[in-house]
Design an enzyme around this catalytic site. Structure first.
Site, PDB file in Angstrom:
ATOM      1  N   ILE A  39       0.851  -1.191   0.000  1.00 45.67           N
ATOM      2  CA  ILE A  39       0.000   0.000   0.000  1.00 45.67           C
ATOM      3  C   ILE A  39       0.888   1.243   0.000  1.00 45.67           C
ATOM      4  CG2 ILE A  39      -1.753   1.294   1.278  1.00 45.67           C
ATOM      5  CD1 ILE A  39      -2.883  -1.396   0.471  1.00 45.67           C
ATOM      6  N   GLY A  40       1.960   1.189   0.780  1.00 44.70           N
ATOM      7  CA  GLY A  40       2.751   2.390   0.993  1.00 44.70           C
ATOM      8  C   GLY A  40       2.049   3.240   2.032  1.00 44.70           C
TER       9      GLY A  40
ATOM     10  N   GLY B 216      -0.423 -11.676   8.252  1.00 51.52           N
ATOM     11  CA  GLY B 216      -1.333 -12.808   8.405  1.00 51.52           C
ATOM     12  C   GLY B 216      -0.641 -13.976   9.092  1.00 51.52           C
TER      13      GLY B 216
ATOM     14  N   GLY C 254       1.173  -9.565  14.754  1.00 52.49           N
ATOM     15  CA  GLY C 254       1.586 -10.418  13.644  1.00 52.49           C
ATOM     16  C   GLY C 254       0.765 -11.698  13.621  1.00 52.49           C
TER      17      GLY C 254
ATOM     18  N   CYS D 146      10.053   2.709   7.880  1.00 49.37           N
ATOM     19  CA  CYS D 146      10.174   3.427   6.619  1.00 49.37           C
ATOM     20  C   CYS D 146      11.643   3.776   6.370  1.00 49.37           C
ATOM     21  CB  CYS D 146       9.333   4.694   6.691  1.00 49.37           C
ATOM     22  SG  CYS D 146       9.619   5.584   8.216  1.00 49.37           S
TER      23      CYS D 146
ATOM     24  N   THR E  26      -4.374  -8.075   9.685  1.00 51.98           N
ATOM     25  CA  THR E  26      -5.008  -8.711   8.534  1.00 51.98           C
ATOM     26  C   THR E  26      -6.283  -9.469   8.882  1.00 51.98           C
ATOM     27  OG1 THR E  26      -2.775  -8.919   7.682  1.00 51.98           O
ATOM     28  CG2 THR E  26      -4.470 -10.138   6.527  1.00 51.98           C
TER      29      THR E  26
ATOM     30  N   ASN F  54       6.323   4.612  13.442  1.00 59.43           N
ATOM     31  CA  ASN F  54       6.558   3.621  12.391  1.00 59.43           C
ATOM     32  C   ASN F  54       7.946   3.849  11.805  1.00 59.43           C
ATOM     33  OD1 ASN F  54       6.646   1.991  10.185  1.00 59.43           O
ATOM     34  ND2 ASN F  54       4.713   2.675   9.303  1.00 59.43           N
TER      35      ASN F  54
ATOM     36  N   LYS G 246       7.441   1.024  16.827  1.00 61.61           N
ATOM     37  CA  LYS G 246       7.010  -0.191  16.117  1.00 61.61           C
ATOM     38  C   LYS G 246       8.193  -0.764  15.354  1.00 61.61           C
ATOM     39  CE  LYS G 246       3.513  -2.238  13.232  1.00 61.61           C
ATOM     40  NZ  LYS G 246       2.242  -2.009  12.558  1.00 61.61           N
TER      41      LYS G 246
HETATM   42  C1  LIG Z   1      -2.815  -3.449   4.191  1.00 56.39           C
HETATM   43  C2  LIG Z   1      -1.864  -3.186   5.310  1.00 56.39           C
HETATM   44  C3  LIG Z   1      -1.436  -1.885   5.566  1.00 56.39           C
HETATM   45  C4  LIG Z   1      -0.556  -1.632   6.608  1.00 56.39           C
HETATM   46  N1  LIG Z   1      -0.167  -0.347   6.865  1.00 56.39           N
HETATM   47  C5  LIG Z   1       0.647  -0.108   7.920  1.00 56.39           C
HETATM   48  C6  LIG Z   1       1.014   1.217   8.263  1.00 56.39           C
HETATM   49  O1  LIG Z   1       0.598   2.177   7.637  1.00 56.39           O
HETATM   50  N2  LIG Z   1       1.849   1.399   9.328  1.00 56.39           N
HETATM   51  C7  LIG Z   1       2.314   0.355  10.067  1.00 56.39           C
HETATM   52  O2  LIG Z   1       3.056   0.588  11.018  1.00 56.39           O
HETATM   53  N3  LIG Z   1       1.973  -0.906   9.776  1.00 56.39           N
HETATM   54  C8  LIG Z   1       1.159  -1.152   8.713  1.00 56.39           C
HETATM   55  N4  LIG Z   1       0.805  -2.449   8.431  1.00 56.39           N
HETATM   56  C9  LIG Z   1       1.337  -3.543   9.244  1.00 56.39           C
HETATM   57  C10 LIG Z   1       0.342  -3.944  10.334  1.00 56.39           C
HETATM   58  O3  LIG Z   1       0.128  -2.877  11.221  1.00 56.39           O
HETATM   59  C11 LIG Z   1       0.884  -5.150  11.111  1.00 56.39           C
HETATM   60  O4  LIG Z   1       2.102  -4.780  11.716  1.00 56.39           O
HETATM   61  C12 LIG Z   1       1.121  -6.351  10.215  1.00 56.39           C
HETATM   62  O5  LIG Z   1       0.118  -6.440   9.250  1.00 56.39           O
HETATM   63  C13 LIG Z   1       1.201  -7.669  11.010  1.00 56.39           C
HETATM   64  O6  LIG Z   1       0.015  -7.955  11.663  1.00 56.39           O
HETATM   65  P1  LIG Z   1      -1.114  -8.930  11.045  1.00 56.39           P
HETATM   66  O7  LIG Z   1      -0.408 -10.194  10.646  1.00 56.39           O
HETATM   67  O8  LIG Z   1      -2.075  -9.114  12.154  1.00 56.39           O
HETATM   68  O9  LIG Z   1      -1.681  -8.238   9.850  1.00 56.39           O
HETATM   69  C14 LIG Z   1      -0.077  -2.704   7.391  1.00 56.39           C
HETATM   70  C15 LIG Z   1      -0.506  -4.003   7.129  1.00 56.39           C
HETATM   71  C16 LIG Z   1      -1.401  -4.260   6.104  1.00 56.39           C
HETATM   72  C17 LIG Z   1      -1.829  -5.667   5.860  1.00 56.39           C
END
Ligand SMILES: Cc1cc2nc3c(=O)[nH]c(=O)nc-3n(C[C@H](O)[C@H](O)[C@H](O)COP(=O)(O)O)c2cc1C
Ligand SMILES: Cc1cc2nc3c(=O)[nH]c(=O)nc-3n(C[C@H](O)[C@H](O)[C@H](O)COP(=O)(O)OP(=O)(O)OC[C@H]3O[C@@H](n4cnc5c(N)ncnc54)[C@H](O)[C@@H]3O)c2cc1C
Ligand SMILES: Cc1cc2nc3c(=O)[nH]c(=O)nc-3n(C[C@H](O)[C@H](O)[C@H](O)COP(=O)(O)OP(=O)(O)OC[C@H]3O[C@@H](n4cnc5c(N)ncnc54)[C@H](O)[C@@H]3O)c2cc1C
Ligand SMILES: Cc1cc2nc3c(=O)[nH]c(=O)nc-3n(C[C@H](O)[C@H](O)[C@H](O)COP(=O)(O)O)c2cc1C
Ligand code: FES
Ligand code: FES
Lengths: 311, 282, 311, 282
Positions: A69-70, A214, A240, A127, A263, A124, A162
């Site tokens: 996504i960025g 996921g 995670g 980056c 996710t 965050n 984070k």
């Molecule tokens: C679509 C998407 C967008 C994300 N955007 C960000 C973000 O903007 N900043 C951030 O710190 N983490 C972002 N993450 C990471 C999540 O916050 C999380 O750390 C990561 O998905 C692991 O958790 P999960 O397995 O429960 O998804 C994003 C994850 C996903 C899937």
């Protein structure tokens, strides 16, 4: 009845279930009452406007997803004016996630968003650091310490660092964040990954590489959570691959004081309120009075499996 | 995609607790049949809570795990029909990859987890008295509730339906049952190209006094209508598709660029769409 | 008919399918003829005897496994006398994987195992470097370069450096291995991970942490393979989560000149011969004359998904 | 576990191409029934290639993916019976976790992927003329083919079968059909403790002239027999269990420590076992 509250530094959350940044937004209020969960964590924003990455931005890979996504962002000013007030009507603390290109920019940004209604800032640092050859801050203890130290003097809000799984020095990074004044750690962000469509030969994300999230990520971020919880005194928030109550328990047992769900909310938007309910049931079922009683109780079993007693 | 594009919509729904309007429910499969060699019709028993739908809205389907297919993300599907009185909700879908492949294996009686209704549907403005609908492929599914709505609002509708071959023409009887004039064109008959259709629709504009376009299912036909619309001063709406993760507006996976007064903006197909102003699509 | 041969430096393999170290042994000859595959890669050995890690040594986690086998070893001498001769009757080249505690020990060991019958040495640098605070050699370019450079002057056999995903510097490590004289890279070893039994609160591996392998690893090691194949001129051998022919194609398209199959052999011991057959079919099906014609053909699609043409 | 333990066996099978002796096959399920509240009997149609088995060997089963259970690794199961003439192979298993839970959902007619036969089975040495078998729980399954082998070799067998309760006593009729003398003990009846059993078996040693022990299913009972064996100079064998990944000998997941002349060695339960010399188990 079990006591679900958990303390992340000076903040008390009514329960340890909160969203992961980028997988939560105001729209989820149309699915469930947002005060059922412990905190609200917004998608990372940058100070200026950004468009985010090219399409396609997501794909699925065997029971997990990749995203690139960025960080599309309408900028700090718009956010403070439009998003922060939305959350004013809720009790759950608002945690806003921010990103920047340099440590100084992080500090300036932290100051700008330290406004009423914001309870904590999630940093965050996954980056790219434009002053370190584009390597993410969270890859090394030095740049991580710099960011947190400068932010620490720019705001009095709690700072949650984070971390990234894309480093071989997660413990050193965690300790650097703590030493520089972080109030909590979030372990962790997505893992850098890739997928190719073997039929067409094309990469499956517009940005070529993206973040794995996921279930597949869970054993990795659980390990980081365990490592960090043992290495620092500040609270660690696990993140995670959490989708089921057993996953929540695993993180808490490993030492997390709270968890973030990412996710799984895409797969089932009611995941978080369900986990809150099931956590209470699980504690009661185990005869535990509180979440606190479970945190960090992991036991190490060095024994050989002995011949099973089939009795 | 330039970095100057705005990336989130300008309006954010007003704050504070409201009763949930998007629901995650398990719905029982009432029937599930092939309608031709490519499409299946899925009819669900659905609770009233999710049947307050607009034509053009969609649901997000949790396709099952099977031995052959293990989809992970949900799959978006337009509402083909909804009936609050009978408590039914249906989808007409093409069996394509892992998600729809797994979906196709579900038997009547099984439960399907769905989230919705989602997105912004069609709007039939009061000044649009003589609409024309141009549908191809999946558009024949997406535009069906719109045809019903036109009937309800008493707007005589002309439905131009396009497909590869006559067997793949779906919904035409349904359109007719809503009182629409149905014109079919197919690749097989050689009358579905942009040139033939331009001639056909130019004629319909003159003869029927068409004052609004609705379309779905083909980028090529959407471009054609944009061009004709611009030429004739006819506005309209298009239902778009984009790959989605959350379907609710959280992830920004589904954005596309649109023309707005202030310049180009990225909008979420799942949230600001899937129905958009025809001329705004870039 | 398609030409399945692939060159890894001076070695020509009859096809690009070979086992991953630690997931292959002489016993597999009782399942299929070992000359159906492109090479034989043995479990990592150390010079001296070692017992390996405590029990339990494996567990499964949602469609993947964790292992903390460690490196049980009967030592170099036993290996040369007993294992090397076993493979003499096969045409496929024998690649032996070795590990050591210091760069000098790696060099001495390489010399000792440079015996007739051994075609190449795979250098398992994911083990702790006792001269660098126990950090694995493969975490950093410096120690990686040291090991390979010293081994390079100790043996004339081809050296394959097996990289680790547990680093944020994979490209630098790959380039250091190449600069020091490695003949090929293997990307990659397992990812450090962990699991807890939420019911008992016990860690699920005797060694607490272990390596994640199987499908969940693939998006990560595929990304590393792509990064390394672009960053070095020597061949890259992909490894991680391969079980289906599409996985093999994905790695080849990403730039791998061959692949290693690990955990999949546990799930289906006939995986490798099946993949050889299916690779030939896939090439023929695409009208490609050879494996070479597929390697590194990845295309990058930056485009937005356009409105689908349902026609 | 000390670092001085040797970790791979001393003998390696002689080199070079041989025809495969371990097979991965899909076998059709012929029947699949509950035998009591915990155990199921799975009977497969099996090709002759895999029916050249020894009592005590096992197969490695690829349990299916179901909606409820997604096992990943294979699961080891002792052969309960094999019949090359009829082309059948059966397993008697306890429904425990994800793997056996998924297995239990398979219906007759379905195909199960199995790998085997694996491991080293029981050896009935010529000098062992009056064997005693002591089985508990899953051991009642594992020792069934041994009872048949004793019958074939004309060795009068005494089978002491232990279980929590009489309903959970399995295979006793099968043992009897092989001509064995069957003695049952249960926790419910209070005669299955180490003390009662010691008395019982001491008596059997004297009265029947027992000269070999076979056991499976309980660490406690194995220790008891080791102790009695040492005291009376009676040798024997035990079938062990250990968590496995490959089941073939490649991964070293399943090692256990054993006493050998040269000192303690780690041996692979899947390869050097699952049947071991009773006195060598550490
Ligand atoms: C679509 C998407 C967008 C994300 N955007 C960000 C973000 O903007 N900043 C951030 O710190 N983490 C972002 N993450 C990471 C999540 O916050 C999380 O750390 C990561 O998905 C692991 O958790 P999960 O397995 O429960 O998804 C994003 C994850 C996903 C899937
Ligand atoms: C708002 C909306 C409404 C839709 N309504 C219908 C409908 O009524 N009938 C119908 O047949 N199809 C409809 N589609 C398309 C349908 O969602 C896809 O055909 C389906 O997701 C394909 O999934 P798959 O796993 O079978 O295919 P795969 O190609 O294996 O899918 C891989 C991934 O790409 C995504 N994807 C593939 N095709 C599309 C597409 N055209 N649009 C968006 N994402 C896609 C999938 O969701 C999945 O994440 C709609 C799409 C959208 C966005
Ligand atoms: C050689 C051998 C023969 C066996 N024969 C039989 C038999 O005939 N009948 C029978 O009921 N059981 C038998 N077992 C035990 C059987 O393999 C386990 O009960 C089964 O693997 C449990 O899997 P699960 O997923 O249901 O349980 P879970 O507890 O969810 O399994 C989790 C993991 O632990 C492993 N595991 C769990 N229990 C055991 C165990 N006792 N031994 C080895 N690994 C274990 C599983 O294989 C799996 O990898 C045998 C074990 C071995 C090693
Ligand atoms: C049980 C087990 C043992 C392993 N032992 C070794 C080893 O000794 N040396 C080594 O370099 N890699 C070892 N590996 C890692 C594999 O070679 C391979 O890099 C990894 O498993 C990823 O591939 P896969 O997903 O196909 O299994 C081992 C992996 C497993 C599962
Ligand atoms: S699919 Fe997530 S914002 Fe549209
Ligand atoms: S299970 Fe792999 S060696 Fe025994």
């Amino acid at each position: 009845m079990a006591d679900l509250t958990t303390k992340i530094g000076t903040l008390t959350l009514k329960n340890p279930i909160m969203p992961a940044s980028g997988t939560f937004s105001e729209e989820l209020a149309e699915v469930f009452h947002l005060d059922t969960i412990g905190a609200h964590v917004t998608k990372t924003i940058t100070r200026g406007k950004r468009a985010g990455n090219p399409m396609p931005r997501v794909c699925e890979v065997g029971g997990a997803m990749l995203n690139s996504i960025g960080i599309p962002s309408k900028g700090a000013e718009w956010f403070v004016k439009n998003v922060v007030p939305f959350y004013a009507d809720y009790d759950a603390p608002l945690v806003i996630s921010i990103s920047a290109n340099t440590a100084d920019e992080f500090a300036r940004f932290a100051e700008e968003v330290s406004v009423p209604g914001v309870a904590a800032i999630e940093v965050n640092i996954s980056c790219p650091n434009i002053e370190d050859d584009g390597k993410a801050f969270a890859m090394r203890p030095g740049p991580t310490g710099d960011v947190i130290r400068k932010m620490r003097s720019a705001t009095s809000l709690p700072l949650w660092a984070k971390l990234s799984p894309n480093t071989g020095e997660v413990v050193e990074v965690a300790q650097a964040a703590e030493a520089a004044g972080a109030d909590a750690l979030v372990t962790a962000n997505t893992m850098l990954a890739m997928a190719i469509d073997s039929r067409t030969g094309c990469v499956r994300l517009g940005n070529i590489m993206g973040g794995l999230s996921g279930p597949a990520l869970r054993p990795i971020t659980l390990r980081m959570t365990y490592q960090c919880a043992r290495a620092v005194a500040i609270p660690v928030i696990g993140c995670g691959g959490i989708s089921a109550i057993d996953d929540v328990l695993e993180y808490l047992i490993a030492g997390a004081r709270a968890v973030q769900v990412g996710t799984a909310t895409f797969i089932s938007p009611t995941t978080m309120p369900r986990l809150v309910r099931e956590l209470e049931q699980a504690l009661v079922g185990r005869g535990l009075p509180s979440v606190d009683a479970l945190i960090g109780t992991v036991e190490v079993a060095y024994e050989a499996i002995t011949l099973a007693e089939y009795a | 995609m330039s970095a100057s594009l705005c990336v989130v919509p300008d309006s954010i729904s007003a704050g504070a607790p409201r009763p949930p309007s998007i629901h995650e429910v398990g719905a029982r499969i009432k029937s599930h049949e092939w309608v031709n060699g490519e499409y299946r019709l899925l009819v669900l028993d659905a609770p009233a809570s999710i049947l307050n739908c607009e034509p053009g809205q969609f649901f997000h389907l949790l396709c099952p795990q099977t031995d052959r297919f293990q989809p992970y993300l949900r799959r978006p599907m337009s509402i083909y029909s909804f009936d609050a009185a009978r408590g039914t909700l249906s989808f007409l879908y093409k069996v394509a990859g892992a998600g729809t492949g797994a979906l196709a294996e579900l038997q009547p009686g099984a439960t399907l987890n769905i989230v919705g209704p989602l997105g912004k549907g069609f709007e039939i403005r009061p000044e649009w008295q003589r609409p024309l609908l141009l549908a191809r492929g999946v558009g024949l599914a997406t535009l069906a509730p719109l045809a019903r709505e036109c009937a309800r609002l008493d707007r005589p509708l002309t439905a131009v339906c396009s497909a590869r071959s006559p067997e793949l023409l779906m919904s035409t009887d349904l359109f007719r049952s809503y009182g629409a004039e149905v014109i079919t064109v197919t690749d097989a008959e050689g009358n579905s190209g942009v040139e033939s259709l331009t001639t056909l629709i130019e004629r319909l504009i003159r003869s029927r006094g068409i004052d609004a376009f609705f379309t779905c299912g083909s980028a090529r036909l959407m471009r054609m209508l944009q061009e004709m619309g611009a030429r004739h001063g006819i506005v309209g709406q298009v239902a778009l598709e984009q790959q989605m993760a959350c379907g609710i507006g959280m992830c920004q996976a589904c954005v596309r660029p649109f023309r707005r007064e202030t310049g180009a903006v990225n909008l979420r197909v799942c949230r600001e769409g899937p129905v958009f102003d025809l001329q705004e699509v870039l």
